[in-house]
Design an enzyme around this catalytic site. Structure first.
Site, PDB file in Angstrom:
ATOM      1  N   SER A  21      45.139  68.773  21.245  1.00 19.11           N
ATOM      2  CA  SER A  21      44.727  67.016  20.892  1.00 19.11           C
ATOM      3  C   SER A  21      43.130  66.985  20.721  1.00 19.11           C
ATOM      4  O   SER A  21      42.585  68.136  20.693  1.00 19.11           O
ATOM      5  CB  SER A  21      44.175  66.525  22.326  1.00 19.11           C
ATOM      6  OG  SER A  21      43.458  65.391  22.497  1.00 19.11           O
ATOM      7  N   TYR A  47      42.837  61.713  16.302  1.00 22.73           N
ATOM      8  CA  TYR A  47      43.492  59.835  16.191  1.00 22.73           C
ATOM      9  C   TYR A  47      42.215  59.888  15.286  1.00 22.73           C
ATOM     10  O   TYR A  47      40.999  60.669  15.001  1.00 22.73           O
ATOM     11  CB  TYR A  47      42.002  59.857  17.484  1.00 22.73           C
ATOM     12  CG  TYR A  47      42.751  60.387  18.965  1.00 22.73           C
ATOM     13  CD1 TYR A  47      44.046  58.686  19.357  1.00 22.73           C
ATOM     14  CD2 TYR A  47      42.483  61.021  19.825  1.00 22.73           C
ATOM     15  CE1 TYR A  47      44.452  59.449  21.058  1.00 22.73           C
ATOM     16  CE2 TYR A  47      43.444  61.170  21.397  1.00 22.73           C
ATOM     17  CZ  TYR A  47      44.257  60.075  21.768  1.00 22.73           C
ATOM     18  OH  TYR A  47      44.930  60.442  22.420  1.00 22.73           O
ATOM     19  N   THR A  75      47.990  58.994  16.788  1.00 25.32           N
ATOM     20  CA  THR A  75      48.346  59.093  17.678  1.00 25.32           C
ATOM     21  C   THR A  75      48.197  57.492  17.642  1.00 25.32           C
ATOM     22  O   THR A  75      46.833  57.610  17.202  1.00 25.32           O
ATOM     23  CB  THR A  75      47.932  59.469  18.453  1.00 25.32           C
ATOM     24  OG1 THR A  75      48.302  60.545  19.117  1.00 25.32           O
ATOM     25  CG2 THR A  75      48.165  58.678  20.346  1.00 25.32           C
ATOM     26  N   LYS A 122      53.198  59.095  16.540  1.00 23.09           N
ATOM     27  CA  LYS A 122      53.541  58.878  17.874  1.00 23.09           C
ATOM     28  C   LYS A 122      52.374  57.675  18.689  1.00 23.09           C
ATOM     29  O   LYS A 122      51.698  57.303  18.292  1.00 23.09           O
ATOM     30  CB  LYS A 122      52.272  60.439  18.467  1.00 23.09           C
ATOM     31  CG  LYS A 122      53.136  60.456  20.059  1.00 23.09           C
ATOM     32  CD  LYS A 122      52.268  61.596  20.919  1.00 23.09           C
ATOM     33  CE  LYS A 122      52.024  61.763  22.232  1.00 23.09           C
ATOM     34  NZ  LYS A 122      50.994  60.900  23.027  1.00 23.09           N
ATOM     35  N   HIS A 182      52.348  56.327  25.707  1.00 29.49           N
ATOM     36  CA  HIS A 182      51.164  57.634  25.887  1.00 29.49           C
ATOM     37  C   HIS A 182      51.361  57.541  27.485  1.00 29.49           C
ATOM     38  O   HIS A 182      50.275  57.565  27.987  1.00 29.49           O
ATOM     39  CB  HIS A 182      50.031  56.220  25.728  1.00 29.49           C
ATOM     40  CG  HIS A 182      48.492  56.978  25.023  1.00 29.49           C
ATOM     41  ND1 HIS A 182      48.183  57.908  24.242  1.00 29.49           N
ATOM     42  CD2 HIS A 182      47.443  57.949  25.830  1.00 29.49           C
ATOM     43  CE1 HIS A 182      47.427  58.408  24.167  1.00 29.49           C
ATOM     44  NE2 HIS A 182      46.925  59.009  24.925  1.00 29.49           N
TER      45      HIS A 182
END
Length: 403
Positions: A136, A160, A186, A276, A300
């Site tokens: 992440s 992100y 995402t 995603k 999520h």
């Protein structure tokens, strides 16, 4: 009258089988965990409440998460009997390459909070078991350290989009240089969801010393000892932050991003792209039309919009809409290997799990993550055999009936 006799030692001895002696409390704890639910209970005992709730919780009233888990719980699996299942093959392909099992380790933020071994532990298990792992943006181990820890693992980087686009470009360049295979964008966090457990617990990164946390240290001394005696907890991809997670997300993430911004992303990343956070059939079509290599049906984990669509319910319609133009993956609500099998039967090419391995991490570090992977893998194999299926490609809608 029933005749009785005094049992002889030769008759008693075969009945006296002691459990294997395990000196390590971690090994005993993990050996007793037969399901992901068992690991969750162990995690709850081992980690501070605020850390467990950050992992376990969802947004608002947590309706989205409950609905996802309830649908998996209530569906019906329909076996085909008298099939040769002497050998069951759990391998599949993800992004056109082999994976040992039909699930990957999803990206999770602040992983070293759950256990001081953090992302390194997850990456090592991923490498050992042939499971792809997505690191992440909000991880607590750097891109480079994860790459060095598990050089042979299939590694993806989850991105992100920040208001500062140059920061995103730098992260993509670092991931590419470190040999990460794919980028996972995402798209369901334009602003942070209302994660009320975190607010009520006063959860912050790093944990703040307060009367509550000092008292908690007495209940979870090992967790606090590990936190305070290992490398300082920090973000892998940005400077430290002393507010809540929601405040951090709202400050950093770009709520203006649209589909046209994927052109900017493609200019910086030429490898496989996973999108995603897809929650409607129309968005699945739109994103597929942009050339995404895989899409992930996900709300999520229920952590953003409460009452969002349940991905498993959406799955058959999305598969019909996009055909074979992209791989369709699914996450949210998966707590067992049977859940993974059900998703594959309804058309998913693969799945992603997050909380499941985090429970293992909290319960026992790297060994706990390995135990979670072992549990899920055995459940996938056993469920396939009981359904009369030898390979994941044989799974189909005939094996599942939704309520």
């Amino acid at each position: 009258m029933t005749g009785r006799q005094v049992p002889r030692w030769s008759e008693l001895r075969p009945l006296l089988r002691a459990k294997p002696l395990r000196l390590s409390p971690t090994e005993r704890r993990l050996a007793d965990a037969l399901t992901i639910a068992d690991l969750r209970r162990a995690a709850r005992r081992r980690a501070p409440r605020s850390v467990f709730d950050y992992t376990d919780g969802a947004a608002d009233a947590e309706i989205s998460l409950r609905r996802a888990r309830t649908l998996f719980r209530d569906l019906e699996l329909r076996p085909s009997i008298l099939q040769d299942v002497s050998h069951v093959d759990t391998t599949t392909t993800m992004l056109g390459r082999p994976a040992a099992v039909p699930f990957s380790f999803a990206p999770t933020g602040f992983t070293r909070l759950m256990h001081h071994e953090g992302e390194r532990a997850v990456a090592r298990v991923a490498q050992r078991r042939g499971i792809p792992y997505a690191l992440s943006t909000m991880g607590t181990t750097s891109i480079e350290d994860v790459a060095a820890t598990a050089p042979d693992a299939r590694k993806w980087f989850q991105l992100y989009v920040w208001k500062d686009r140059s920061a995103g470009e730098d992260l993509m360049a670092r991931a590419k240089a470190a040999g990460f295979e794919a980028l996972q964008l995402t798209v369901d966090v334009p602003v942070a969801g209302a994660r009320l457990r975190d607010v009520r617990n006063g959860f912050s990164i790093p944990p703040a010393l307060s009367a509550r946390t000092v008292l908690d240290a007495g209940v979870h001394p090992v967790w606090w000892l590990n936190l305070l005696t290992t490398e300082p907890l920090a973000f892998a991809s940005l400077s430290t932050w002393d507010g809540t997670v929601a405040e951090l997300l709202d400050k950093l993430f770009d709520p203006t991003m649209t589909l046209t911004d994927l052109e900017w992303l493609r200019a910086s990343w030429d490898g496989p792209l996973i999108i995603k956070g897809i929650q409607t059939v129309e968005d699945a079509r739109r994103v597929t039309d942009t050339g995404a290599d895989a899409i992930v049906l996900s709300n999520h984990g229920g952590r953003q919009l409460d009452r969002a669509p349940v991905p498993l319910r959406l799955l058959p319609d999305v598969v019909e809409a996009v055909g074979d133009r992209t791989e369709v993956w699914l996450d949210t609500g998966i707590t067992s290997g049977a859940d993974v099998v059900a998703a594959l039967a309804l058309g998913a090419d693969a799945t992603m799990v997050g909380r499941a391995y985090l429970y293992g991490l909290m319960a026992g570090g790297e060994r706990g993550v390995d135990r979670a992977a072992e549990i899920l893998t055995r459940e996938v194999s056993r469920t396939m055999a009981l359904l009369g299926v030898r390979h994941v490609d044989e799974l189909g809608p005939q094996h599942v009936r939704l309520p």
